[in-house]
Design a protein around this motif. Structure first.
Motif, PDB file in Angstrom:
ATOM      1  N   SER A   1       0.820  -1.231  -0.064  1.00  0.00           N
ATOM      2  CA  SER A   1      -0.090  -0.142   0.004  1.00  0.00           C
ATOM      3  C   SER A   1       1.145   1.123   0.088  1.00  0.00           C
ATOM      4  CB  SER A   1      -1.015  -0.073   1.074  1.00  0.00           C
ATOM      5  OG  SER A   1      -0.304  -0.060   2.162  1.00  0.00           O
ATOM      6  N   VAL A   2       0.202   2.320  -0.459  1.00  0.00           N
ATOM      7  CA  VAL A   2       0.850   3.719  -0.660  1.00  0.00           C
ATOM      8  C   VAL A   2      -0.087   4.575  -0.051  1.00  0.00           C
ATOM      9  CG1 VAL A   2       1.888   5.308  -2.080  1.00  0.00           C
ATOM     10  CG2 VAL A   2       1.961   2.912  -2.867  1.00  0.00           C
ATOM     11  N   ASP A   3       0.499   5.325   0.888  1.00  0.00           N
ATOM     12  CA  ASP A   3      -0.569   6.299   1.611  1.00  0.00           C
ATOM     13  C   ASP A   3      -0.185   7.839   0.855  1.00  0.00           C
ATOM     14  OD1 ASP A   3      -1.182   4.741   3.278  1.00  0.00           O
ATOM     15  OD2 ASP A   3      -0.186   5.442   5.213  1.00  0.00           O
ATOM     16  N   VAL A   4      -1.302   8.117  -0.163  1.00  0.00           N
ATOM     17  CA  VAL A   4      -0.817   9.084  -0.970  1.00  0.00           C
ATOM     18  C   VAL A   4      -1.207  10.446  -0.235  1.00  0.00           C
ATOM     19  CG1 VAL A   4      -1.476  10.181  -3.329  1.00  0.00           C
ATOM     20  CG2 VAL A   4      -1.435   7.397  -2.953  1.00  0.00           C
ATOM     21  N   GLU A   5       0.004  11.223  -0.171  1.00  0.00           N
ATOM     22  CA  GLU A   5       0.067  12.469   0.703  1.00  0.00           C
ATOM     23  C   GLU A   5       1.248  13.165   0.115  1.00  0.00           C
ATOM     24  OE1 GLU A   5       1.538  11.278   5.004  1.00  0.00           O
ATOM     25  OE2 GLU A   5      -0.486  10.365   4.246  1.00  0.00           O
ATOM     26  N   ASP A   6       1.213  14.459   0.292  1.00  0.00           N
ATOM     27  CA  ASP A   6       2.653  15.060  -0.204  1.00  0.00           C
ATOM     28  C   ASP A   6       3.306  15.581   1.004  1.00  0.00           C
ATOM     29  OD1 ASP A   6       4.050  16.450  -2.094  1.00  0.00           O
ATOM     30  OD2 ASP A   6       2.625  17.137  -3.011  1.00  0.00           O
ATOM     31  N   TRP A   7       4.643  15.955   0.706  1.00  0.00           N
ATOM     32  CA  TRP A   7       5.413  16.168   1.675  1.00  0.00           C
ATOM     33  C   TRP A   7       5.258  17.129   2.902  1.00  0.00           C
ATOM     34  CZ3 TRP A   7       7.390  21.237   2.461  1.00  0.00           C
ATOM     35  CH2 TRP A   7       7.158  22.149   1.380  1.00  0.00           C
ATOM     36  N   PHE A   8       4.217  17.994   2.654  1.00  0.00           N
ATOM     37  CA  PHE A   8       3.578  19.076   3.596  1.00  0.00           C
ATOM     38  C   PHE A   8       2.446  18.648   4.370  1.00  0.00           C
ATOM     39  CE2 PHE A   8       2.458  20.277  -0.880  1.00  0.00           C
ATOM     40  CZ  PHE A   8       1.088  19.977  -0.834  1.00  0.00           C
ATOM     41  N   GLN A   9       1.916  17.246   3.975  1.00  0.00           N
ATOM     42  CA  GLN A   9       0.822  16.962   4.689  1.00  0.00           C
ATOM     43  C   GLN A   9       0.910  15.905   5.833  1.00  0.00           C
ATOM     44  OE1 GLN A   9      -0.918  15.783   0.867  1.00  0.00           O
ATOM     45  NE2 GLN A   9      -2.256  17.603   1.306  1.00  0.00           N
ATOM     46  N   VAL A  10       2.385  15.746   6.047  1.00  0.00           N
ATOM     47  CA  VAL A  10       2.483  14.701   7.183  1.00  0.00           C
ATOM     48  C   VAL A  10       2.468  14.898   8.585  1.00  0.00           C
ATOM     49  CG1 VAL A  10       4.251  13.501   5.548  1.00  0.00           C
ATOM     50  CG2 VAL A  10       5.119  15.182   7.067  1.00  0.00           C
ATOM     51  N   GLY A  11       2.135  13.951   9.186  1.00  0.00           N
ATOM     52  CA  GLY A  11       1.857  14.391  10.786  1.00  0.00           C
ATOM     53  C   GLY A  11       3.236  15.278  11.509  1.00  0.00           C
ATOM     54  N   ALA A  12       4.555  14.716  10.916  1.00  0.00           N
ATOM     55  CA  ALA A  12       5.824  15.412  11.607  1.00  0.00           C
ATOM     56  C   ALA A  12       5.762  16.885  11.321  1.00  0.00           C
ATOM     57  CB  ALA A  12       7.042  14.776  10.829  1.00  0.00           C
ATOM     58  N   PHE A  13       5.130  17.443  10.503  1.00  0.00           N
ATOM     59  CA  PHE A  13       5.393  18.895  10.328  1.00  0.00           C
ATOM     60  C   PHE A  13       3.897  19.558  10.408  1.00  0.00           C
ATOM     61  CE2 PHE A  13       8.492  17.630   7.054  1.00  0.00           C
ATOM     62  CZ  PHE A  13       9.394  17.520   7.506  1.00  0.00           C
ATOM     63  N   GLU A  14       3.048  18.842  11.256  1.00  0.00           N
ATOM     64  CA  GLU A  14       1.577  19.586  11.268  1.00  0.00           C
ATOM     65  C   GLU A  14       1.614  20.517  12.289  1.00  0.00           C
ATOM     66  OE1 GLU A  14      -0.872  16.444  12.757  1.00  0.00           O
ATOM     67  OE2 GLU A  14       0.163  15.921  14.658  1.00  0.00           O
ATOM     68  N   GLY A  15       2.762  20.577  13.093  1.00  0.00           N
ATOM     69  CA  GLY A  15       2.957  21.866  13.770  1.00  0.00           C
ATOM     70  C   GLY A  15       3.450  23.115  13.521  1.00  0.00           C
TER      71      GLY A  15
END
Length: 303
Positions: A17-31
């Motif tokens: 599986s591939v979780d299709v999201e871009d580099w700016f949408q990840v949990g690591a950078f949500e803050g």
């Protein structure tokens, strides 16, 4: 459900599986990256997904692409291409909001909106869901209820480990029915066992950061010793070492996100050639049949 007939007899087919999201949408950078700014950032998801599709074609591997509704709305043609090339398109929620930060009403609206958008894009029914950051856990018993009531047939939203970012440590390691009145199947992301402890081994950052030998050992353990399919995932941005660097993000987040990006494509190429892979909907169907058989056996034994 149909399945590729090219797999060797007796070989366990794993879920890719591939979780299709871009580099700016990840949990690591949500803050540090506001959702309102997403539309003005460098959109790299389409080029990365095309590279992944070509990699899968090389290995004749099929997969499921769990896609954000936000991405689907902007890349309808990409979703049609994913489906046309034989892969499943499923839901990853609208904008990567974690489930345990929603209530049931907002979650219901999120998954309904996403499903309708994806179906309009690719013309195929959406039956699968993966929560952003594997955020279905003991705090959200209503999430499975809502998925079942909206007609989803399976979820792959649980990480049965203890982790600072997510996790439901007491959840089953393999497919289970989370609701006694529904056939909805949950397919947890893969873990391995070592000296009585569960180790996260289903992909993502663990696959990218740790030596390839660890993932080979873990998947072989699940396939050979336990006779079960592994559920593996990764993200399009993980094969993109040229992506922008986020200023102001915590050191831990930057280490998790950027480590070994330049090695990821090569490791994936090795992985998809070494093991047998299929779509998650096919794995879910097979696991549903397994669960039905187990229930029937228990019923006969108690009669």
């Amino acid at each position: 459900m149909a399945f590729d007939e090219g797999d060797a007899p007796g070989r366990v087919v794993n879920g890719l599986s591939v979780d299709v999201e871009d580099w700016f949408q990840v949990g690591a950078f949500e803050g540090v990256i506001e959702r309102d700014s997403w539309g003005g950032l460098d959109d790299r998801v389409e080029r990365n997904v095309h590279a992944i599709l070509n990699l899968f074609d090389e290995a004749q591997a099929s997969a499921t692409f769990f896609t954000l509704g936000w991405v689907a709305k902007r890349h309808a043609g990409l979703l049609r291409e994913i489906a046309a090339r034989g892969h499943e398109v499923a839901s990853h929620g609208w904008d990567h909001e974690r489930v345990f930060r929603m209530d049931r009403k907002s979650f219901a609206a999120d998954i309904e909106r996403t499903r309708k958008t994806i179906e309009d894009c690719c013309g195929e029914r959406v039956i699968g869901y993966r929560a952003p950051s594997f955020s279905i856990d003991q705090r959200t018993p209503w999430a499975f209820m809502e998925l079942a009531e909206q007609g989803y047939l399976y979820s792959s939203s649980v990480a049965p480990v203890a982790h600072d970012h997510y996790g439901w440590a007491d959840a089953p390691r393999f497919a289970f029915n989370p609701l006694p009145w529904s056939d909805l199947v949950e397919l947890p992301v893969t873990t391995a066992q070592f000296r009585g402890k569960r180790l996260a081994a289903g992909g993502g950052g663990f696959f990218r950061v740790l030596p390839y030998a660890f993932s080979r050992w873990a998947i072989r353990q699940v396939n050979r010793d336990e006779g079960r399919p592994a559920i593996f995932y990764f993200h399009p941005w993980e094969i993109d070492p040229g992506q922008p660097r986020v200023a102001g993000a915590p050191l831990r987040s930057r280490l998790r996100h950027y480590t070994n990006l330049e090695k990821m494509a090569g490791k994936l190429r090795q992985l998809v050639r070494e093991f047998a892979w299929g779509r998650i909907d096919v794995i879910a169907h097979r696991e549903a049949l397994r669960l039905e058989a187990e229930k029937a056996t228990l019923h006969r034994a108690s009669a």
